[in-house]
Design a protein around this motif. Structure first.
Motif, PDB file in Angstrom:
ATOM      1  N   ALA A 158       0.806  -1.217   0.000  1.00  0.00           N
ATOM      2  CA  ALA A 158       0.000   0.000   0.000  1.00  0.00           C
ATOM      3  C   ALA A 158       0.842   1.271   0.000  1.00  0.00           C
ATOM      4  O   ALA A 158       0.554   2.205  -0.745  1.00  0.00           O
ATOM      5  CB  ALA A 158      -0.949  -0.012   1.196  1.00  0.00           C
ATOM      6  N   MET A 159       1.853   1.341   0.842  1.00  0.00           N
ATOM      7  CA  MET A 159       2.678   2.549   0.886  1.00  0.00           C
ATOM      8  C   MET A 159       3.457   2.713  -0.414  1.00  0.00           C
ATOM      9  O   MET A 159       3.587   3.821  -0.933  1.00  0.00           O
ATOM     10  CB  MET A 159       3.623   2.511   2.086  1.00  0.00           C
ATOM     11  N   ALA A 160       3.951   1.624  -0.953  1.00  0.00           N
ATOM     12  CA  ALA A 160       4.695   1.675  -2.211  1.00  0.00           C
ATOM     13  C   ALA A 160       3.774   2.022  -3.384  1.00  0.00           C
ATOM     14  O   ALA A 160       4.240   2.570  -4.393  1.00  0.00           O
ATOM     15  CB  ALA A 160       5.392   0.348  -2.462  1.00  0.00           C
ATOM     16  N   ALA A 161       2.480   1.728  -3.267  1.00  0.00           N
ATOM     17  CA  ALA A 161       1.536   2.074  -4.333  1.00  0.00           C
ATOM     18  C   ALA A 161       1.480   3.578  -4.541  1.00  0.00           C
ATOM     19  O   ALA A 161       1.353   4.064  -5.670  1.00  0.00           O
ATOM     20  CB  ALA A 161       0.152   1.517  -4.012  1.00  0.00           C
ATOM     21  N   PHE A 162       1.587   4.336  -3.458  1.00  0.00           N
ATOM     22  CA  PHE A 162       1.638   5.798  -3.561  1.00  0.00           C
ATOM     23  C   PHE A 162       2.894   6.218  -4.330  1.00  0.00           C
ATOM     24  O   PHE A 162       2.817   7.021  -5.268  1.00  0.00           O
ATOM     25  CB  PHE A 162       1.617   6.431  -2.170  1.00  0.00           C
ATOM     26  N   ASP A 163       4.047   5.669  -3.962  1.00  0.00           N
ATOM     27  CA  ASP A 163       5.300   5.993  -4.646  1.00  0.00           C
ATOM     28  C   ASP A 163       5.231   5.606  -6.121  1.00  0.00           C
ATOM     29  O   ASP A 163       5.698   6.372  -6.985  1.00  0.00           O
ATOM     30  CB  ASP A 163       6.474   5.271  -3.989  1.00  0.00           C
ATOM     31  N   LEU A 164       4.679   4.456  -6.408  1.00  0.00           N
ATOM     32  CA  LEU A 164       4.551   4.019  -7.793  1.00  0.00           C
ATOM     33  C   LEU A 164       3.677   4.979  -8.590  1.00  0.00           C
ATOM     34  O   LEU A 164       4.038   5.390  -9.697  1.00  0.00           O
ATOM     35  CB  LEU A 164       3.965   2.603  -7.860  1.00  0.00           C
ATOM     36  N   THR A 165       2.536   5.341  -8.047  1.00  0.00           N
ATOM     37  CA  THR A 165       1.634   6.230  -8.772  1.00  0.00           C
ATOM     38  C   THR A 165       2.289   7.579  -9.004  1.00  0.00           C
ATOM     39  O   THR A 165       2.184   8.158 -10.104  1.00  0.00           O
ATOM     40  CB  THR A 165       0.288   6.382  -8.022  1.00  0.00           C
ATOM     41  N   MET A 166       2.991   8.094  -8.025  1.00  0.00           N
ATOM     42  CA  MET A 166       3.715   9.363  -8.215  1.00  0.00           C
ATOM     43  C   MET A 166       4.765   9.220  -9.322  1.00  0.00           C
ATOM     44  O   MET A 166       4.935  10.127 -10.137  1.00  0.00           O
ATOM     45  CB  MET A 166       4.363   9.800  -6.901  1.00  0.00           C
ATOM     46  N   HIS A 167       5.441   8.085  -9.354  1.00  0.00           N
ATOM     47  CA  HIS A 167       6.425   7.825 -10.423  1.00  0.00           C
ATOM     48  C   HIS A 167       5.755   7.810 -11.792  1.00  0.00           C
ATOM     49  O   HIS A 167       6.268   8.380 -12.752  1.00  0.00           O
ATOM     50  CB  HIS A 167       7.134   6.492 -10.147  1.00  0.00           C
ATOM     51  N   LEU A 168       4.594   7.154 -11.885  1.00  0.00           N
ATOM     52  CA  LEU A 168       3.883   7.065 -13.168  1.00  0.00           C
ATOM     53  C   LEU A 168       3.362   8.428 -13.631  1.00  0.00           C
ATOM     54  O   LEU A 168       3.332   8.716 -14.821  1.00  0.00           O
ATOM     55  CB  LEU A 168       2.755   6.048 -13.078  1.00  0.00           C
ATOM     56  N   ILE A 169       2.936   9.251 -12.686  1.00  0.00           N
ATOM     57  CA  ILE A 169       2.470  10.604 -13.022  1.00  0.00           C
ATOM     58  C   ILE A 169       3.633  11.411 -13.586  1.00  0.00           C
ATOM     59  O   ILE A 169       3.531  12.094 -14.568  1.00  0.00           O
ATOM     60  CB  ILE A 169       1.855  11.300 -11.787  1.00  0.00           C
TER      61      ILE A 169
END
Length: 169
Positions: A158-169
Protein backbone atom coordinates in the motif's frame (compact mmCIF):
# COMPACT_ATOMS: atom_id res chain seq x y z
CA UNK A 1 -7.31 12.52 -23.67
CA UNK A 2 -6.92 11.17 -20.14
CA UNK A 3 -4.67 8.23 -19.35
CA UNK A 4 -6.94 5.59 -17.84
CA UNK A 5 -6.03 3.24 -15.01
CA UNK A 6 -8.26 0.20 -14.48
CA UNK A 7 -8.18 -1.51 -11.08
CA UNK A 8 -9.20 -5.16 -10.87
CA UNK A 9 -10.53 -5.63 -7.35
CA UNK A 10 -11.20 -8.84 -5.47
CA UNK A 11 -12.95 -9.35 -2.15
CA UNK A 12 -10.61 -8.43 0.70
CA UNK A 13 -8.70 -5.82 -1.34
CA UNK A 14 -6.87 -3.19 0.71
CA UNK A 15 -8.58 0.22 0.92
CA UNK A 16 -5.19 1.67 1.75
CA UNK A 17 -3.59 0.31 -1.42
CA UNK A 18 -6.50 1.50 -3.57
CA UNK A 19 -6.55 5.00 -2.06
CA UNK A 20 -2.77 5.33 -2.40
CA UNK A 21 -3.14 4.46 -6.09
CA UNK A 22 -6.15 6.61 -6.99
CA UNK A 23 -5.79 9.74 -4.84
CA UNK A 24 -2.54 10.90 -6.51
CA UNK A 25 -4.33 10.68 -9.88
CA UNK A 26 -7.20 12.77 -8.55
CA UNK A 27 -4.79 15.30 -7.06
CA UNK A 28 -2.84 15.52 -10.34
CA UNK A 29 -6.10 16.29 -12.14
CA UNK A 30 -6.94 18.99 -9.59
CA UNK A 31 -3.50 20.57 -9.70
CA UNK A 32 -3.30 20.55 -13.50
CA UNK A 33 -6.90 21.79 -13.77
CA UNK A 34 -7.58 19.19 -16.46
CA UNK A 35 -8.64 15.56 -16.71
CA UNK A 36 -5.16 14.08 -17.25
CA UNK A 37 -6.06 10.78 -15.58
CA UNK A 38 -9.17 8.68 -15.21
CA UNK A 39 -9.80 5.37 -13.46
CA UNK A 40 -12.29 2.57 -13.33
CA UNK A 41 -12.91 -0.25 -10.89
CA UNK A 42 -13.47 -3.74 -12.29
CA UNK A 43 -14.15 -7.20 -10.92
CA UNK A 44 -13.91 -10.53 -12.70
CA UNK A 45 -17.69 -10.83 -13.00
CA UNK A 46 -18.90 -7.23 -12.64
CA UNK A 47 -20.32 -7.86 -9.13
CA UNK A 48 -19.36 -5.63 -6.22
CA UNK A 49 -16.13 -6.19 -4.29
CA UNK A 50 -15.85 -5.86 -0.52
CA UNK A 51 -12.61 -4.57 0.97
CA UNK A 52 -10.80 -6.12 3.92
CA UNK A 53 -12.48 -3.52 6.15
CA UNK A 54 -15.98 -4.09 4.75
CA UNK A 55 -16.28 -1.21 2.27
CA UNK A 56 -18.19 -2.23 -0.85
CA UNK A 57 -17.20 -0.98 -4.28
CA UNK A 58 -19.64 -1.16 -7.16
CA UNK A 59 -17.46 -1.72 -10.23
CA UNK A 60 -17.76 0.04 -13.54
CA UNK A 61 -17.83 -3.36 -15.25
CA UNK A 62 -16.28 -6.79 -15.60
CA UNK A 63 -12.77 -7.60 -16.72
CA UNK A 64 -14.01 -9.48 -19.79
CA UNK A 65 -15.60 -6.36 -21.29
CA UNK A 66 -12.67 -4.03 -20.57
CA UNK A 67 -9.51 -2.87 -22.29
CA UNK A 68 -7.14 0.07 -21.98
CA UNK A 69 -3.70 1.34 -21.13
CA UNK A 70 -3.09 -0.21 -17.72
CA UNK A 71 -4.73 -2.89 -15.62
CA UNK A 72 -3.74 -3.02 -11.95
CA UNK A 73 -4.53 -6.33 -10.27
CA UNK A 74 -5.30 -5.84 -6.56
CA UNK A 75 -6.32 -8.89 -4.51
CA UNK A 76 -4.45 -7.97 -1.27
CA UNK A 77 -5.69 -10.58 1.24
CA UNK A 78 -6.74 -14.14 0.35
CA UNK A 79 -4.89 -14.07 -2.96
CA UNK A 80 -3.96 -17.77 -2.87
CA UNK A 81 -7.63 -18.76 -2.73
CA UNK A 82 -8.48 -16.74 -5.84
CA UNK A 83 -5.37 -17.74 -7.78
CA UNK A 84 -7.27 -20.47 -9.63
CA UNK A 85 -7.50 -21.57 -13.28
CA UNK A 86 -10.42 -19.24 -14.07
CA UNK A 87 -8.64 -16.18 -12.67
CA UNK A 88 -5.47 -17.10 -14.58
CA UNK A 89 -7.41 -17.59 -17.82
CA UNK A 90 -9.12 -14.21 -17.45
CA UNK A 91 -5.82 -12.47 -16.70
CA UNK A 92 -4.16 -14.04 -19.75
CA UNK A 93 -7.09 -12.85 -21.88
CA UNK A 94 -6.82 -9.37 -20.33
CA UNK A 95 -3.11 -9.26 -21.18
CA UNK A 96 -4.15 -9.00 -24.83
CA UNK A 97 -6.52 -6.09 -24.07
CA UNK A 98 -4.18 -3.92 -21.99
CA UNK A 99 -0.86 -2.29 -22.88
CA UNK A 100 0.50 -2.72 -19.34
CA UNK A 101 -0.30 -5.09 -16.48
CA UNK A 102 0.48 -4.19 -12.88
CA UNK A 103 0.40 -6.33 -9.77
CA UNK A 104 -0.22 -4.20 -6.68
CA UNK A 105 0.37 -5.58 -3.21
CA UNK A 106 -0.15 -9.34 -3.76
CA UNK A 107 -1.42 -8.92 -7.32
CA UNK A 108 2.03 -10.01 -8.49
CA UNK A 109 1.16 -13.52 -7.30
CA UNK A 110 -1.89 -13.71 -9.55
CA UNK A 111 0.07 -12.40 -12.55
CA UNK A 112 2.85 -14.93 -11.91
CA UNK A 113 0.35 -17.78 -11.46
CA UNK A 114 -1.11 -16.86 -14.87
CA UNK A 115 2.38 -16.99 -16.44
CA UNK A 116 2.40 -13.24 -17.10
CA UNK A 117 5.63 -12.35 -15.28
CA UNK A 118 7.98 -14.89 -16.86
CA UNK A 119 11.07 -13.11 -18.17
CA UNK A 120 10.38 -10.00 -16.07
CA UNK A 121 11.75 -8.60 -12.85
CA UNK A 122 9.08 -8.48 -10.16
CA UNK A 123 8.39 -7.76 -6.53
CA UNK A 124 5.54 -8.44 -4.11
CA UNK A 125 4.51 -7.49 -0.59
CA UNK A 126 7.52 -8.03 1.68
CA UNK A 127 5.71 -10.67 3.79
CA UNK A 128 5.35 -12.86 0.69
CA UNK A 129 8.73 -12.28 -0.96
CA UNK A 130 10.43 -15.54 0.08
CA UNK A 131 7.38 -17.69 -0.66
CA UNK A 132 6.94 -15.89 -4.00
CA UNK A 133 10.57 -16.62 -4.95
CA UNK A 134 10.15 -20.30 -4.06
CA UNK A 135 6.86 -20.65 -5.94
CA UNK A 136 8.08 -18.89 -9.11
CA UNK A 137 11.80 -19.62 -9.58
CA UNK A 138 11.76 -18.49 -13.23
CA UNK A 139 10.89 -14.90 -12.29
CA UNK A 140 13.69 -12.46 -11.43
CA UNK A 141 12.38 -11.42 -8.00
CA UNK A 142 13.79 -8.34 -6.30
CA UNK A 143 13.21 -6.74 -2.91
CA UNK A 144 12.11 -3.31 -4.16
CA UNK A 145 9.24 -0.93 -3.41
CA UNK A 146 8.11 -1.20 -7.03
CA UNK A 147 9.52 -2.37 -10.34
CA UNK A 148 8.67 -1.11 -13.81
CA UNK A 149 9.97 -3.65 -16.32
CA UNK A 150 8.69 -2.95 -19.81
CA UNK A 151 4.94 -3.51 -19.87
CA UNK A 152 4.88 -5.16 -16.44
CA UNK A 153 4.76 -3.31 -13.15
CA UNK A 154 4.85 -4.84 -9.69
CA UNK A 155 4.50 -3.11 -6.36
CA UNK A 156 5.24 -4.27 -2.82
CA UNK A 157 2.23 -2.90 -0.94
CA UNK A 158 0.00 0.00 0.00
CA UNK A 159 2.68 2.55 0.89
CA UNK A 160 4.69 1.68 -2.21
CA UNK A 161 1.54 2.07 -4.33
CA UNK A 162 1.64 5.80 -3.56
CA UNK A 163 5.30 5.99 -4.65
CA UNK A 164 4.55 4.02 -7.79
CA UNK A 165 1.63 6.23 -8.77
CA UNK A 166 3.72 9.36 -8.21
CA UNK A 167 6.42 7.83 -10.42
CA UNK A 168 3.88 7.07 -13.17
CA UNK A 169 2.47 10.60 -13.02
Amino acid sequence: IAVRFDYLLFDNFSNHCLANSVEPLRAANDLSQKQAYSWRFLTLDGAHATSSSGMQITPHGSLAESHGEMLSVMPSYGFRDIGNADTSRQLRRASKNYETLAGLDTGSWLLAKAGLLEGYQATIHWEELSTFAEAFPDIDIKRERFIVDGNRITCSGAMAAFDLTMHLI
